[in-house]
Design an enzyme around this catalytic site. Structure first.
Site, PDB file in Angstrom:
ATOM      1  N   SER A 138      34.564  75.374  71.594  1.00 36.23           N
ATOM      2  CA  SER A 138      34.998  75.668  70.625  1.00 36.23           C
ATOM      3  C   SER A 138      35.163  77.334  70.548  1.00 36.23           C
ATOM      4  O   SER A 138      34.337  77.831  71.292  1.00 36.23           O
ATOM      5  CB  SER A 138      34.490  75.358  69.031  1.00 36.23           C
ATOM      6  N   TYR A 151      26.621  73.427  64.005  1.00 36.95           N
ATOM      7  CA  TYR A 151      28.116  73.064  64.848  1.00 36.95           C
ATOM      8  C   TYR A 151      28.225  74.212  65.684  1.00 36.95           C
ATOM      9  O   TYR A 151      28.463  74.045  66.840  1.00 36.95           O
ATOM     10  CB  TYR A 151      29.083  73.012  63.753  1.00 36.95           C
TER      11      TYR A 151
HETATM   12  N1  NAP Z   1      40.355  71.351  64.891  1.00 34.76           N
HETATM   13  C1  NAP Z   1      39.600  72.391  65.276  1.00 34.76           C
HETATM   14  O1  NAP Z   1      39.884  73.386  64.427  1.00 34.76           O
HETATM   15  C2  NAP Z   1      38.809  72.500  66.521  1.00 34.76           C
HETATM   16  C3  NAP Z   1      38.304  73.828  66.763  1.00 34.76           C
HETATM   17  C4  NAP Z   1      37.478  74.027  67.705  1.00 34.76           C
HETATM   18  C5  NAP Z   1      37.145  72.876  68.634  1.00 34.76           C
HETATM   19  N2  NAP Z   1      37.355  71.621  68.274  1.00 34.76           N
HETATM   20  C6  NAP Z   1      37.064  70.527  68.843  1.00 34.76           C
HETATM   21  O2  NAP Z   1      37.798  69.737  69.475  1.00 34.76           O
HETATM   22  C7  NAP Z   1      37.178  68.446  69.477  1.00 34.76           C
HETATM   23  C8  NAP Z   1      38.210  67.347  68.905  1.00 34.76           C
HETATM   24  O3  NAP Z   1      38.265  67.447  67.521  1.00 34.76           O
HETATM   25  P1  NAP Z   1      39.454  67.405  66.664  1.00 34.76           P
HETATM   26  O4  NAP Z   1      39.815  68.635  66.067  1.00 34.76           O
HETATM   27  O5  NAP Z   1      40.558  66.709  67.432  1.00 34.76           O
HETATM   28  O6  NAP Z   1      39.101  66.623  65.379  1.00 34.76           O
HETATM   29  P2  NAP Z   1      39.510  65.122  64.847  1.00 34.76           P
HETATM   30  O7  NAP Z   1      40.988  65.149  64.418  1.00 34.76           O
HETATM   31  O8  NAP Z   1      38.531  65.066  63.789  1.00 34.76           O
HETATM   32  O9  NAP Z   1      39.258  64.257  66.199  1.00 34.76           O
HETATM   33  C9  NAP Z   1      37.855  64.072  66.661  1.00 34.76           C
HETATM   34  C10 NAP Z   1      37.871  62.588  67.579  1.00 34.76           C
HETATM   35  O10 NAP Z   1      36.502  62.151  67.714  1.00 34.76           O
HETATM   36  C11 NAP Z   1      36.362  61.040  67.568  1.00 34.76           C
HETATM   37  N3  NAP Z   1      35.050  60.811  66.899  1.00 34.76           N
HETATM   38  C12 NAP Z   1      34.397  61.431  65.872  1.00 34.76           C
HETATM   39  N4  NAP Z   1      33.157  61.087  65.925  1.00 34.76           N
HETATM   40  C13 NAP Z   1      32.908  60.155  66.680  1.00 34.76           C
HETATM   41  C14 NAP Z   1      31.674  59.197  67.249  1.00 34.76           C
HETATM   42  N5  NAP Z   1      30.706  59.339  66.385  1.00 34.76           N
HETATM   43  N6  NAP Z   1      31.900  58.483  68.272  1.00 34.76           N
HETATM   44  C15 NAP Z   1      33.058  58.472  68.930  1.00 34.76           C
HETATM   45  N7  NAP Z   1      34.074  59.136  68.626  1.00 34.76           N
HETATM   46  C16 NAP Z   1      34.154  60.100  67.465  1.00 34.76           C
HETATM   47  C17 NAP Z   1      37.464  60.787  66.152  1.00 34.76           C
HETATM   48  O11 NAP Z   1      37.676  59.283  66.412  1.00 34.76           O
HETATM   49  P3  NAP Z   1      36.881  57.968  65.325  1.00 34.76           P
HETATM   50  O12 NAP Z   1      36.955  58.712  64.021  1.00 34.76           O
HETATM   51  O13 NAP Z   1      38.031  56.873  65.471  1.00 34.76           O
HETATM   52  O14 NAP Z   1      35.507  57.880  66.045  1.00 34.76           O
HETATM   53  C18 NAP Z   1      38.544  61.517  67.013  1.00 34.76           C
HETATM   54  O15 NAP Z   1      39.249  60.705  67.910  1.00 34.76           O
HETATM   55  C19 NAP Z   1      36.065  68.336  69.134  1.00 34.76           C
HETATM   56  O16 NAP Z   1      34.814  68.601  69.803  1.00 34.76           O
HETATM   57  C20 NAP Z   1      35.806  69.737  68.144  1.00 34.76           C
HETATM   58  O17 NAP Z   1      34.605  70.229  67.938  1.00 34.76           O
HETATM   59  C21 NAP Z   1      38.273  71.307  67.294  1.00 34.76           C
END
Ligand code: NAP
Length: 265
Positions: A138, A151
């Site tokens: 991130s 985080y």
């Molecule tokens: N969105 C942002 O602004 C942002 C910014 C920087 C970095 N990121 C990073 O990008 C990555 C993806 O995030 P996203 O933004 O796509 O968020 P998201 O839409 O909440 O997706 C998160 C994914 O992780 C899965 N997940 C969550 N908890 C889990 C668990 N305990 N076991 C297995 N799978 C799990 C969720 O599926 P289930 O709920 O079905 O398990 C979902 O598929 C993360 O590492 C996040 O830190 C995001």
């Protein structure tokens, strides 16, 4: 055909990455907790792109999950060519007020399971002398973030770990990449419990990318064999600027800004 394993593929950035890889004819193994969503996505991608897409339901906030996933891929006779450790969760608020269990579960998911997955799948890649590992960090990996303290620290870990193994993996012809998205329109804030008024202050005023844009930047980075992809021009600029400013000053300014915004609500 090559098989890519993506954690956190039931939505957001992981789902977008699954779609991009499927369109490039990679077979897929998708991991998350939501079985209905995984089954739907596998059906859709295999029909649309003529690939084999399968899923494993797992909760990576549990210490045993990575080993169970690895064993399941062995049972299914799968050779994982690309491992994408994308699953992650956030949390927001004053550290001392956040439930400890949630913070520790976040570290298990964002860090310990990512390390375990990498550890399980690297030896196969070393043996084949080919493979790709992509770890999702991130922009928070570049600075301390008050009110998202654990985080941000978890993402600093991902960055440091990934940059270190990038070099270890070079003699084995394994390409390692760090992906640093900035704020992206996904379910992230909701999952992190920062959808309330005060929580919104943490992300207010920032420009957001779509998961599709982030996935496109990652694909371009892969084609160019990059080791670090920061998605979004303003984020790339931000990373350069933060490197010039002491962390203590960044943390002080961010804390003051968040306190101000949070008391405005
Ligand atoms: N969105 C942002 O602004 C942002 C910014 C920087 C970095 N990121 C990073 O990008 C990555 C993806 O995030 P996203 O933004 O796509 O968020 P998201 O839409 O909440 O997706 C998160 C994914 O992780 C899965 N997940 C969550 N908890 C889990 C668990 N305990 N076991 C297995 N799978 C799990 C969720 O599926 P289930 O709920 O079905 O398990 C979902 O598929 C993360 O590492 C996040 O830190 C995001």
């Amino acid at each position: 055909m090559k098989t890519a394993l993506i954690t956190g593929a039931s939505g957001g950035i992981g789902e977008a990455l699954a779609s991009k890889l499927a369109s490039r004819k990679h077979n897929l193994v998708l991991i998350a907790r939501n079985e209905e969503k995984l089954a739907q996505l596998c059906q859709q991608l295999s029909t649309q792109f003529g690939i084999q897409a399968q899923y494993i339901v797992a909760d990576l906030a549990k210490p045993e999950a990575a080993q169970q996933i690895f064993r399941e891929t062995q049972t299914r006779n799968l050779e994982i060519e690309t491992l994408i450790n994308n699953a992650g969760i956030g949390s927001g608020g004053e550290f001392s007020a956040l439930p400890l269990q949630g913070e520790l579960a976040m570290l298990q998911l964002n860090n310990s399971s990512l390390v375990a997955m990498t550890h399980y799948f690297l030896p196969q890649m070393q043996k084949r002398k080919s493979g790709t590992v992509i770890n999702v960090a991130s922009m928070a990996a570049f600075m301390p973030v008050p009110y998202m303290a654990v985080y941000a620290a978890s993402k600093v870990f991902v960055r440091s770990f990934t940059e270190a193994i990038t070099q270890e993996c070079k003699p084995h012809n394994i390409h390692v990449m760090l992906l640093c998205p900035g704020l992206t329109k996904t379910n992230f804030n909701q999952a992190a419990g920062i959808e309330n008024q005060k929580g919104k202050a943490l992300t207010e005023g920032a420009s957001l990318q779509t998961p599709d844009q982030v996935a496109d930047e990652l694909m371009n980075g892969l084609e160019q064999k990059k080791h670090v992809v920061i998605s979004g021009g303003s984020n790339r600029m931000g990373a350069k600027l933060t490197a010039l400013i002491p962390n203590s000053l960044i943390a002080k300014r961010m804390a003051a800004s968040y306190r101000q915004k949070m008391t405005d609500y």
